[in-house]
Design a protein around this motif. Structure first.
Motif, PDB file in Angstrom:
ATOM      1  N   VAL A  62      49.115  44.526  57.399  1.00 39.36           N
ATOM      2  CA  VAL A  62      49.174  45.607  56.410  1.00 39.36           C
ATOM      3  C   VAL A  62      48.148  46.683  56.736  1.00 39.36           C
ATOM      4  CG1 VAL A  62      48.815  46.197  53.980  1.00 39.36           C
ATOM      5  CG2 VAL A  62      50.079  44.130  54.588  1.00 39.36           C
ATOM      6  N   LEU A  63      46.937  46.271  57.110  1.00 43.05           N
ATOM      7  CA  LEU A  63      45.898  47.234  57.449  1.00 43.05           C
ATOM      8  C   LEU A  63      46.320  48.106  58.623  1.00 43.05           C
ATOM      9  CD1 LEU A  63      43.072  48.368  57.038  1.00 43.05           C
ATOM     10  CD2 LEU A  63      42.203  46.572  58.552  1.00 43.05           C
ATOM     11  N   ALA A  64      46.921  47.494  59.627  1.00 44.40           N
ATOM     12  CA  ALA A  64      47.375  48.271  60.791  1.00 44.40           C
ATOM     13  C   ALA A  64      48.418  49.304  60.376  1.00 44.40           C
ATOM     14  CB  ALA A  64      47.933  47.337  61.857  1.00 44.40           C
ATOM     15  N   VAL A  65      49.319  48.900  59.492  1.00 50.53           N
ATOM     16  CA  VAL A  65      50.341  49.827  59.008  1.00 50.53           C
ATOM     17  C   VAL A  65      49.702  50.964  58.215  1.00 50.53           C
ATOM     18  CG1 VAL A  65      52.298  50.076  57.430  1.00 50.53           C
ATOM     19  CG2 VAL A  65      52.203  48.137  58.995  1.00 50.53           C
ATOM     20  N   LEU A  66      48.780  50.634  57.322  1.00 47.48           N
ATOM     21  CA  LEU A  66      48.133  51.660  56.505  1.00 47.48           C
ATOM     22  C   LEU A  66      47.323  52.630  57.361  1.00 47.48           C
ATOM     23  CD1 LEU A  66      46.917  49.654  53.376  1.00 47.48           C
ATOM     24  CD2 LEU A  66      48.980  51.057  53.622  1.00 47.48           C
ATOM     25  N   GLU A  67      46.682  52.112  58.393  1.00 41.64           N
ATOM     26  CA  GLU A  67      45.921  53.000  59.287  1.00 41.64           C
ATOM     27  C   GLU A  67      46.858  53.954  60.019  1.00 41.64           C
ATOM     28  OE1 GLU A  67      42.065  50.153  60.329  1.00 41.64           O
ATOM     29  OE2 GLU A  67      43.859  50.065  61.581  1.00 41.64           O
ATOM     30  N   ALA A  72      49.471  59.428  60.365  1.00 45.27           N
ATOM     31  CA  ALA A  72      50.702  60.215  60.275  1.00 45.27           C
ATOM     32  C   ALA A  72      50.625  61.218  59.135  1.00 45.27           C
ATOM     33  CB  ALA A  72      51.900  59.286  60.096  1.00 45.27           C
ATOM     34  N   SER A  73      50.116  60.788  57.977  1.00 44.09           N
ATOM     35  CA  SER A  73      50.016  61.687  56.829  1.00 44.09           C
ATOM     36  C   SER A  73      49.083  62.856  57.119  1.00 44.09           C
ATOM     37  CB  SER A  73      49.519  60.917  55.596  1.00 44.09           C
ATOM     38  OG  SER A  73      50.479  59.980  55.165  1.00 44.09           O
ATOM     39  N   ALA A  74      47.965  62.570  57.767  1.00 43.16           N
ATOM     40  CA  ALA A  74      47.026  63.640  58.112  1.00 43.16           C
ATOM     41  C   ALA A  74      47.669  64.631  59.081  1.00 43.16           C
ATOM     42  CB  ALA A  74      45.758  63.044  58.724  1.00 43.16           C
ATOM     43  N   GLU A  75      48.436  64.118  60.022  1.00 34.52           N
ATOM     44  CA  GLU A  75      49.095  64.983  61.008  1.00 34.52           C
ATOM     45  C   GLU A  75      50.143  65.859  60.332  1.00 34.52           C
ATOM     46  OE1 GLU A  75      51.404  64.644  65.328  1.00 34.52           O
ATOM     47  OE2 GLU A  75      50.772  62.826  64.273  1.00 34.52           O
ATOM     48  N   PRO A 100      45.235  44.989  51.843  1.00 38.06           N
ATOM     49  CA  PRO A 100      44.627  46.324  51.853  1.00 38.06           C
ATOM     50  C   PRO A 100      45.503  47.326  51.100  1.00 38.06           C
ATOM     51  CG  PRO A 100      44.622  45.349  54.057  1.00 38.06           C
ATOM     52  CD  PRO A 100      45.507  44.490  53.209  1.00 38.06           C
ATOM     53  N   TRP A 101      44.904  48.433  50.722  1.00 37.97           N
ATOM     54  CA  TRP A 101      45.594  49.479  49.971  1.00 37.97           C
ATOM     55  C   TRP A 101      44.995  50.821  50.356  1.00 37.97           C
ATOM     56  CZ3 TRP A 101      42.216  51.613  46.110  1.00 37.97           C
ATOM     57  CH2 TRP A 101      41.044  50.873  45.903  1.00 37.97           C
ATOM     58  N   SER A 102      45.637  51.907  49.932  1.00 38.72           N
ATOM     59  CA  SER A 102      45.216  53.223  50.419  1.00 38.72           C
ATOM     60  C   SER A 102      44.982  54.189  49.267  1.00 38.72           C
ATOM     61  CB  SER A 102      46.265  53.800  51.375  1.00 38.72           C
ATOM     62  OG  SER A 102      47.499  53.976  50.707  1.00 38.72           O
ATOM     63  N   GLY A 218      53.777  58.955  55.317  1.00 41.47           N
ATOM     64  CA  GLY A 218      53.246  58.034  56.315  1.00 41.47           C
ATOM     65  C   GLY A 218      54.203  57.657  57.419  1.00 41.47           C
ATOM     66  N   GLY A 219      55.487  58.014  57.271  1.00 40.93           N
ATOM     67  CA  GLY A 219      56.463  57.740  58.318  1.00 40.93           C
ATOM     68  C   GLY A 219      56.644  58.883  59.297  1.00 40.93           C
ATOM     69  N   PHE A 220      55.829  59.942  59.172  1.00 45.93           N
ATOM     70  CA  PHE A 220      55.938  61.091  60.063  1.00 45.93           C
ATOM     71  C   PHE A 220      55.836  60.642  61.511  1.00 45.93           C
ATOM     72  CE2 PHE A 220      53.657  64.893  61.986  1.00 45.93           C
ATOM     73  CZ  PHE A 220      54.785  65.709  62.024  1.00 45.93           C
ATOM     74  N   GLY A 221      56.870  60.992  62.291  1.00 52.99           N
ATOM     75  CA  GLY A 221      56.879  60.570  63.689  1.00 52.99           C
ATOM     76  C   GLY A 221      58.110  61.079  64.394  1.00 52.99           C
TER      77      GLY A 221
END
Length: 296
Positions: A62-67, A72-75, A100-102, A218-221
């Motif tokens: 989960v942490l890896a996904v959130l990171e 992606a969100s920042a980009e 983890p959470w964001s 977060g899925g920006f790609g």
């Protein structure tokens, strides 16, 4: 919405904030009403929101996904001319919550489920401008990851077979099977471009009759250039839909592939959320209706 869903309460969130981010402990915590299917969302004060994954998973994964989602969100926020959430912090398991959470910035506005922009040409022009800006962003050599929508349509055959089976009694499955048999054969010609990946009404904010912002970034790609055209079918009536197509300059093949991705997504949400998230299920039905109407 899911059989294995993790419950999150305002008390849990307040305790996590007190433990991990005491500088925010005086801020009010409010659950945000949402049709989202992957996260529980809480507003922290006026300027922040916290997102908690609903499906149990290994904390390290989960942490890896959130990171990755934070990057992606920042980009996306850097390239979008419309407001989008920006990452602020990542929280740890605690207070009875196991993952983890964001935390992100809060973007004000009304989601398109509650302020229907479907008849607005101005909204369609804004949505086209948003999609065009993402398409112009540098992929930096990255390619579609292979997960979810945005690659090869025919790779979704097994999922679609399940959707058709589960939709018996809900939808005109024989007709929809015929539609997919045509969609899955559409060839891919365009190279990957940067894409939001999930332009559904719950992820789009409306201000008046204009695009007010975009959520769940977060899925920006990189993906099929046609992927973000799902928004044309999820969000717009026929007239504004044509405004979006004309503004983006979509050729027939790209337009049909966008329709195919919207069809794939809509088929999944109708049956899966029929009881647990009726608004999502209704959205899927509406999208399918628009697609079928466009096909005569």
């Amino acid at each position: 919405m899911h059989d294995d869903q993790v419950d999150v309460t305002t008390e849990t969130v307040a305790a996590l904030i007190q433990e991990q981010f005491p500088r925010w402990s005086g801020k009010a915590v409010r659950l945000v009403s949402s049709t989202g299917t992957d996260h529980a969302i809480f507003r922290i004060g006026n300027d922040l929101s916290a997102r908690f994954p609903l499906r149990p998973a290994d904390p390290a994964e989960v942490l890896a996904v959130l990171e990755q989602e934070a990057r992606a969100s920042a980009e996306l926020a850097r390239v979008s001319r419309f407001p989008a959430p920006e990452p602020v912090a990542l929280g740890k398991p605690g207070a009875g919550y196991p993952m983890p959470w964001s935390v992100q910035t809060w973007v004000p506005g009304t989601v398109a489920l509650d302020a229907d922009p479907s008849g607005s040409d101005a909204f369609a022009e804004d949505l086209a401008a948003f999609i065009a800006a993402l398409r112009d962003a540098d992929t930096r050599g990255r390619l579609f990851s292979g997960g979810g929508r945005g690659g090869v349509l025919a790779h979704h055959d097994d999922w679609m077979a399940k959707c058709f089976e589960e939709s018996e009694g809900l939808l005109d499955v024989p007709r929809l099977r015929r539609v997919w048999s045509r969609f899955r054969e559409l060839p891919r010609t365009g190279a990957d471009v940067m894409s939001h990946g999930d332009l559904i009404p719950g992820n789009v904010l409306v201000a008046g009759d204009r695009l007010g912002g975009v959520l769940d970034t977060g899925g920006f790609g990189p993906a099929d250039p046609a992927l973000d055209l799902v928004g044309a079918w999820h969000l717009l009536q026929a007239g504004p839909r044509e405004v979006l197509r004309r503004t983006l300059g979509c050729d027939d093949l790209e337009w049909e592939r966008g329709k195919a991705w919207a069809f794939e997504q809509a088929m999944g949400v109708v049956w899966y959320y029929a009881e647990s998230n009726p608004a999502m299920s209704t959205m899927g039905r509406r999208t399918l209706g628009r697609i079928l109407e466009s096909m005569g």
